[in-house]
Design a protein around this motif. Structure first.
Motif, PDB file in Angstrom:
ATOM      1  N   ARG A  94    -112.167  76.611 -38.872  1.00  0.00           N
ATOM      2  CA  ARG A  94    -112.821  77.609 -37.949  1.00  0.00           C
ATOM      3  C   ARG A  94    -111.705  78.570 -37.540  1.00  0.00           C
ATOM      4  O   ARG A  94    -112.054  79.675 -37.508  1.00  0.00           O
ATOM      5  CB  ARG A  94    -113.278  76.889 -36.507  1.00  0.00           C
ATOM      6  CG  ARG A  94    -114.894  76.520 -36.874  1.00  0.00           C
ATOM      7  CD  ARG A  94    -115.411  75.714 -35.879  1.00  0.00           C
ATOM      8  NE  ARG A  94    -115.717  76.485 -34.637  1.00  0.00           N
ATOM      9  CZ  ARG A  94    -115.941  75.701 -33.539  1.00  0.00           C
ATOM     10  NH1 ARG A  94    -116.079  74.599 -33.485  1.00  0.00           N
ATOM     11  NH2 ARG A  94    -116.144  76.680 -32.590  1.00  0.00           N
ATOM     12  N   LEU A  95    -110.437  78.190 -37.285  1.00  0.00           N
ATOM     13  CA  LEU A  95    -109.359  79.090 -36.814  1.00  0.00           C
ATOM     14  C   LEU A  95    -109.027  80.123 -38.063  1.00  0.00           C
ATOM     15  O   LEU A  95    -108.894  81.207 -37.942  1.00  0.00           O
ATOM     16  CB  LEU A  95    -108.161  78.580 -36.293  1.00  0.00           C
ATOM     17  CG  LEU A  95    -108.025  77.611 -35.141  1.00  0.00           C
ATOM     18  CD1 LEU A  95    -106.858  76.996 -34.970  1.00  0.00           C
ATOM     19  CD2 LEU A  95    -108.438  78.687 -33.997  1.00  0.00           C
ATOM     20  N   GLU A 146    -111.789  82.652 -38.540  1.00  0.00           N
ATOM     21  CA  GLU A 146    -111.474  83.802 -37.778  1.00  0.00           C
ATOM     22  C   GLU A 146    -110.353  84.633 -38.132  1.00  0.00           C
ATOM     23  O   GLU A 146    -110.300  85.866 -37.819  1.00  0.00           O
ATOM     24  CB  GLU A 146    -111.319  83.491 -36.267  1.00  0.00           C
ATOM     25  CG  GLU A 146    -112.197  82.479 -35.688  1.00  0.00           C
ATOM     26  CD  GLU A 146    -113.350  83.235 -35.113  1.00  0.00           C
ATOM     27  OE1 GLU A 146    -113.304  84.346 -35.116  1.00  0.00           O
ATOM     28  OE2 GLU A 146    -114.268  82.473 -34.721  1.00  0.00           O
ATOM     29  N   ASP A 147    -109.562  84.204 -38.751  1.00  0.00           N
ATOM     30  CA  ASP A 147    -108.189  84.945 -39.188  1.00  0.00           C
ATOM     31  C   ASP A 147    -108.547  85.700 -40.734  1.00  0.00           C
ATOM     32  O   ASP A 147    -107.872  86.161 -41.448  1.00  0.00           O
ATOM     33  CB  ASP A 147    -107.165  83.908 -39.567  1.00  0.00           C
ATOM     34  CG  ASP A 147    -106.328  83.921 -38.420  1.00  0.00           C
ATOM     35  OD1 ASP A 147    -106.417  84.356 -37.478  1.00  0.00           O
ATOM     36  OD2 ASP A 147    -105.419  82.865 -38.483  1.00  0.00           O
ATOM     37  N   ALA A 191    -120.544  80.591 -36.948  1.00  0.00           N
ATOM     38  CA  ALA A 191    -120.536  82.023 -35.799  1.00  0.00           C
ATOM     39  C   ALA A 191    -121.498  83.271 -36.496  1.00  0.00           C
ATOM     40  O   ALA A 191    -121.492  83.547 -37.519  1.00  0.00           O
ATOM     41  CB  ALA A 191    -119.044  82.707 -36.064  1.00  0.00           C
ATOM     42  N   ASN A 248    -123.337  86.745 -35.926  1.00  0.00           N
ATOM     43  CA  ASN A 248    -123.085  87.857 -35.801  1.00  0.00           C
ATOM     44  C   ASN A 248    -123.998  88.665 -35.038  1.00  0.00           C
ATOM     45  O   ASN A 248    -125.329  88.633 -35.538  1.00  0.00           O
ATOM     46  CB  ASN A 248    -123.006  88.781 -37.038  1.00  0.00           C
ATOM     47  CG  ASN A 248    -122.548  90.391 -37.022  1.00  0.00           C
ATOM     48  OD1 ASN A 248    -123.012  90.920 -36.185  1.00  0.00           O
ATOM     49  ND2 ASN A 248    -121.621  90.799 -37.971  1.00  0.00           N
ATOM     50  N   ASP A 295    -121.562  84.831 -39.474  1.00  0.00           N
ATOM     51  CA  ASP A 295    -120.147  85.466 -39.964  1.00  0.00           C
ATOM     52  C   ASP A 295    -119.664  84.773 -40.904  1.00  0.00           C
ATOM     53  O   ASP A 295    -119.061  84.917 -41.948  1.00  0.00           O
ATOM     54  CB  ASP A 295    -119.280  85.727 -38.822  1.00  0.00           C
ATOM     55  CG  ASP A 295    -119.455  87.364 -38.097  1.00  0.00           C
ATOM     56  OD1 ASP A 295    -119.924  88.105 -38.957  1.00  0.00           O
ATOM     57  OD2 ASP A 295    -118.996  87.565 -37.189  1.00  0.00           O
TER      58      ASP A 295
END
Ligand code: BTN
Length: 328
Positions: free
Chosen positions: A98-99, A102-103, A196, A198, A205
């Motif tokens: 997940r991190l 996000e990147d 996630a 939008n 997303d």
């Protein structure tokens, strides 16, 4: 893929003979010194690699490790640029991915762990993830589907996992709506899809599909709270199962991607229904507030479980919640 993993893949193509350092260097387009360093690294990781002057290298005894190279070989040739990484130990592959999502990491990024220290399941439960016995895998997806269709990802994954386990481990499996795989009356795998959304367009997303598959019982047995509830696909802790975990991971991803590329076509729905553990059974539906007895009647086109609660004549469609099966 790391150089050390590419060397392992190459050496495993010639398990009984030696492969010269020159040949490895040429085929992998690196220097002989880089080959030597990577072999030393593999040795420090526990791989026993024989080396004989003028002959080369040979794997002496390959520990039963998950191999990114072996998984990659099973992935479909699609436009998806798969990246597979295997790590020794991590808190949770879902959290790590997940991190990375996000990147901006791309779809097809796959993270597999030998063990997890804080593996998570649905409903804030933990997922026991000891080393040497399971596959703990997360895949990053960037699907172009409305958020309300996210359940189809979990469903496709459940069918792919069920099929992969059956073909690789030779055991019959059932799917307990919505995300658990059972064999021999025990839970052998669970799926946790996290997404996630939008808020501007109501689409996803990204989604992180996480799956934990128990291939064998843990070396030191199950903790008391899981004894009799969780099990390994093979039953017991067989000694000779080399490469099986990589095979299951790769086969699962291959089958899943096949379904995922045409999620809307729902080609996996009939298999999902056919493998259902709950259809036609008396069940308990737990919505986190109350536990109510019901009969599981059908799984509809939206993958919802159609139930009739005891004492009611109308049918209810469930899209979330916990279902436990009552044997009558
Ligand atoms: C469940 O049983 O409710 C779902 C279990 C999902 C476990 C997998 S293991 C890989 C990934 N990382 C996690 O922390 N959880 C999922």
């Amino acid at each position: 893929m790391k150089l050390s993993e590419r060397i392992l893949t190459l050496l495993s193509e010639n398990p009984d003979g030696y492969t010269s350092g020159n040949e490895i260097a040429e085929r992998l387009a690196v220097s002989r010194n880089a080959v030597w360093k990577a072999v030393e690294k593999l040795r420090s990781d526990g791989y026993e690699i024989d080396a004989i002057t003028n002959k080369g290298y040979r794997i002496h005894h390959e520990p039963d490790r998950l191999s990114a190279g072996a998984v990659m070989k099973l992935l479909p040739q699609t436009e998806t640029p798969f990246q597979v990484a295997v790590v020794e130990s991590i808190p949770s592959t879902n959290d790590a991915l997940r991190l990375r999502a996000e990147d901006g990491a791309p779809e097809g990024t796959i993270l597999i762990a030998e063990s997890q220290t804080s593996g998570r399941g649905r409903l804030n439960r933990s997922f026991y993830s000891p080393k040497n016995s399971g596959v703990y895998l997360s895949a990053l997806l960037r699907p172009t589907i409305p958020a309300q269709e996210a359940l189809s990802i979990t469903t496709a994954a459940a069918v792919a996992a069920s099929e992969a386990i059956e073909s690789c481990c030779g055991v019959d499996t059932k799917i307990k709506w919505v995300n658990d795989i059972f064999a021999n009356g025990k839970k052998i795998a669970g799926i946790l899809t996290e997404a996630a959304i939008n808020l501007e367009n109501g689409r996803l997303d990204y989604a992180v599909l996480g799956i934990g598959i128990n291939i064998s019982d843990p070396e030191n047995g199950w903790p008391a709270e899981l004894t009799g509830i969780a099990g390994g696909a093979l039953g017991g802790y067989p000694e000779d199962r080399r490469g099986l975990r990589s095979l299951v991971a790769g086969t699962f991803l291959n089958l899943f991607w096949h379904y995922y590329r045409n999620l809307g076509g729902k080609s996996f729905l009939s298999a999902y229904r056919a493998r259902s553990l709950v259809l036609g059974r008396e069940i308990i539906v737990d919505d986190g507030v109350s536990r109510r007895p019901a009969t599981a009647l059908a799984i509809d086109e939206e993958f919802r479980l159609i139930v009739r609660f005891d004492g009611e004549s109308r049918e209810t469609a469930l899209s979330t919640g916990e279902v436990s099966v009552r044997i009558v």
